[in-house]
Write a protein that holds these residues in place. Structure first.
Motif, PDB file in Angstrom:
ATOM      1  N   ALA A  23       0.844  -1.187   0.000  1.00  0.00           N
ATOM      2  CA  ALA A  23       0.000   0.000   0.000  1.00  0.00           C
ATOM      3  C   ALA A  23       0.878   1.235   0.000  1.00  0.00           C
ATOM      4  O   ALA A  23       1.884   1.291   0.681  1.00  0.00           O
ATOM      5  CB  ALA A  23      -0.909   0.009   1.236  1.00  0.00           C
ATOM      6  N   THR A  24       0.502   2.233  -0.786  1.00  0.00           N
ATOM      7  CA  THR A  24       1.292   3.437  -0.885  1.00  0.00           C
ATOM      8  C   THR A  24       1.477   4.061   0.493  1.00  0.00           C
ATOM      9  O   THR A  24       0.539   4.275   1.237  1.00  0.00           O
ATOM     10  CB  THR A  24       0.600   4.453  -1.809  1.00  0.00           C
ATOM     11  OG1 THR A  24       0.405   3.837  -3.070  1.00  0.00           O
ATOM     12  CG2 THR A  24       1.441   5.702  -1.979  1.00  0.00           C
ATOM     13  N   PRO A  88       2.736  -0.802  -5.886  1.00  0.00           N
ATOM     14  CA  PRO A  88       3.702   0.209  -6.316  1.00  0.00           C
ATOM     15  C   PRO A  88       5.149  -0.094  -5.986  1.00  0.00           C
ATOM     16  O   PRO A  88       6.039   0.618  -6.460  1.00  0.00           O
ATOM     17  CB  PRO A  88       3.241   1.456  -5.553  1.00  0.00           C
ATOM     18  CG  PRO A  88       2.657   0.911  -4.283  1.00  0.00           C
ATOM     19  CD  PRO A  88       1.975  -0.379  -4.693  1.00  0.00           C
ATOM     20  N   ASP A  89       5.415  -1.125  -5.181  1.00  0.00           N
ATOM     21  CA  ASP A  89       6.789  -1.280  -4.729  1.00  0.00           C
ATOM     22  C   ASP A  89       7.260  -2.728  -4.640  1.00  0.00           C
ATOM     23  O   ASP A  89       8.029  -3.186  -5.476  1.00  0.00           O
ATOM     24  CB  ASP A  89       7.005  -0.566  -3.388  1.00  0.00           C
ATOM     25  CG  ASP A  89       5.806  -0.703  -2.436  1.00  0.00           C
ATOM     26  OD1 ASP A  89       5.249  -1.812  -2.351  1.00  0.00           O
ATOM     27  OD2 ASP A  89       5.443   0.286  -1.794  1.00  0.00           O
ATOM     28  N   ILE A  90       6.795  -3.473  -3.653  1.00  0.00           N
ATOM     29  CA  ILE A  90       7.372  -4.789  -3.381  1.00  0.00           C
ATOM     30  C   ILE A  90       7.193  -5.763  -4.543  1.00  0.00           C
ATOM     31  O   ILE A  90       8.132  -6.467  -4.919  1.00  0.00           O
ATOM     32  CB  ILE A  90       6.775  -5.386  -2.088  1.00  0.00           C
ATOM     33  CG1 ILE A  90       7.307  -4.622  -0.880  1.00  0.00           C
ATOM     34  CG2 ILE A  90       7.130  -6.871  -1.964  1.00  0.00           C
ATOM     35  CD1 ILE A  90       6.763  -5.108   0.438  1.00  0.00           C
ATOM     36  N   ALA A 173      -6.916   6.741 -10.754  1.00  0.00           N
ATOM     37  CA  ALA A 173      -5.498   7.041 -10.898  1.00  0.00           C
ATOM     38  C   ALA A 173      -4.671   5.849 -10.446  1.00  0.00           C
ATOM     39  O   ALA A 173      -5.079   5.093  -9.570  1.00  0.00           O
ATOM     40  CB  ALA A 173      -5.142   8.262 -10.051  1.00  0.00           C
ATOM     41  N   PRO A 174      -3.482   5.643 -11.038  1.00  0.00           N
ATOM     42  CA  PRO A 174      -2.658   4.493 -10.664  1.00  0.00           C
ATOM     43  C   PRO A 174      -2.438   4.416  -9.156  1.00  0.00           C
ATOM     44  O   PRO A 174      -2.028   5.388  -8.527  1.00  0.00           O
ATOM     45  CB  PRO A 174      -1.350   4.767 -11.408  1.00  0.00           C
ATOM     46  CG  PRO A 174      -1.736   5.622 -12.559  1.00  0.00           C
ATOM     47  CD  PRO A 174      -2.870   6.485 -12.052  1.00  0.00           C
ATOM     48  N   HIS A 175      -2.767   3.275  -8.611  1.00  0.00           N
ATOM     49  CA  HIS A 175      -2.586   2.944  -7.205  1.00  0.00           C
ATOM     50  C   HIS A 175      -3.575   3.669  -6.291  1.00  0.00           C
ATOM     51  O   HIS A 175      -3.813   3.224  -5.178  1.00  0.00           O
ATOM     52  CB  HIS A 175      -1.157   3.221  -6.740  1.00  0.00           C
ATOM     53  CG  HIS A 175      -0.131   2.684  -7.676  1.00  0.00           C
ATOM     54  ND1 HIS A 175      -0.134   1.375  -8.121  1.00  0.00           N
ATOM     55  CD2 HIS A 175       0.918   3.293  -8.281  1.00  0.00           C
ATOM     56  CE1 HIS A 175       0.875   1.205  -8.962  1.00  0.00           C
ATOM     57  NE2 HIS A 175       1.519   2.340  -9.064  1.00  0.00           N
TER      58      HIS A 175
END
Length: 219
Positions: A23-24, A88-90, A173-175
């Motif tokens: 999660a952002t 968005p990351d992992i 929107a993205p994420h």
């Protein structure tokens, strides 16, 4: 971690893994510093070998529409990860690192390594979306559509934290403002499930590649 027993496996994995932060704005779970903790078993990750942890008996639809049985490739090495494409990351970082590690192996060894990504967001990760996302990393990666009771049971069996949260509709929107929190753990099952290695965070490409070689054994 040689000599670990079933109860200890559950306790160790549950204690070390926590929630992966997809999660952002979320913080990474407490497992980020446990990889390569100094064991003398030759692995960068945590070895679960006595008793070994077998591939879960999981059959899910793959991106080609066919049913995929996770136990079908037991004569090779299988890396298993649960996530979602809009992470968005992992998720993208892990898939990129595993892909790079696999490419470091000789072609004959690459053919014996199957990387399986199970999406926990079936509403957004349709087979075409999942396939296109995985192809960014490696066209040989297997994409499975999960996010149901079967995958929840497997997460429980592997002592992984259940996926929680939501993602916004694909048109947003993205994420967006939401996201899934899920376990950012890679399980790597060796041939015939004799050895299993868990990577709980902070793993380098070189460490993944080293553990893949070790599990594959002599060419």
């Amino acid at each position: 971690m040689t000599g670990i027993r079933t109860a200890a496996v559950a306790a160790a994995v549950a204690a070390l893994i926590g929630l992966g932060a997809c999660a952002t704005g979320a913080e990474p779970g407490p497992a980020a510093d446990v990889v390569g903790a100094g064991d003398d078993d030759g692995f960068a990750g945590t070895l679960l070998a006595d008793p070994p942890v077998p591939r879960p008996a999981l059959v899910l639809p793959a991106t080609d529409g066919r049913a995929y049985d996770l136990t079908a490739d037991s004569d090779g090495v299988t890396a298993l990860f649960f996530g979602y494409t809009r992470c968005p990351d992992i998720c993208p970082t892990t898939m990129a690192d595993v892909a790079a590690a696999r490419r470091e192996l000789p072609r004959s060894a690459q053919d014996r390594v199957t990387v399986v990504f199970v999406t926990e967001d079936p509403a957004n990760d349709t087979p075409p979306v999942l396939r296109a996302w995985l192809d960014r990393f490696d066209e040989d990666f297997v994409g499975l559509v999960g996010g149901d009771a079967r995958t929840r049971d497997v997460l429980t069996d592997l002592h992984l934290t259940a996926t929680e949260g939501h993602v916004d509709p694909p048109t947003s929107a993205p994420h967006g403002d939401g996201g899934f929190e899920h376990s950012g753990v890679v399980y790597i099952f060796g041939p015939d499930d004799e050895r299993t290695v868990v990577h709980t965070g902070g793993t380098t490409v070189a460490q993944y590649a080293s553990d893949l070689r070790e599990l594959l054994g002599p060419a």
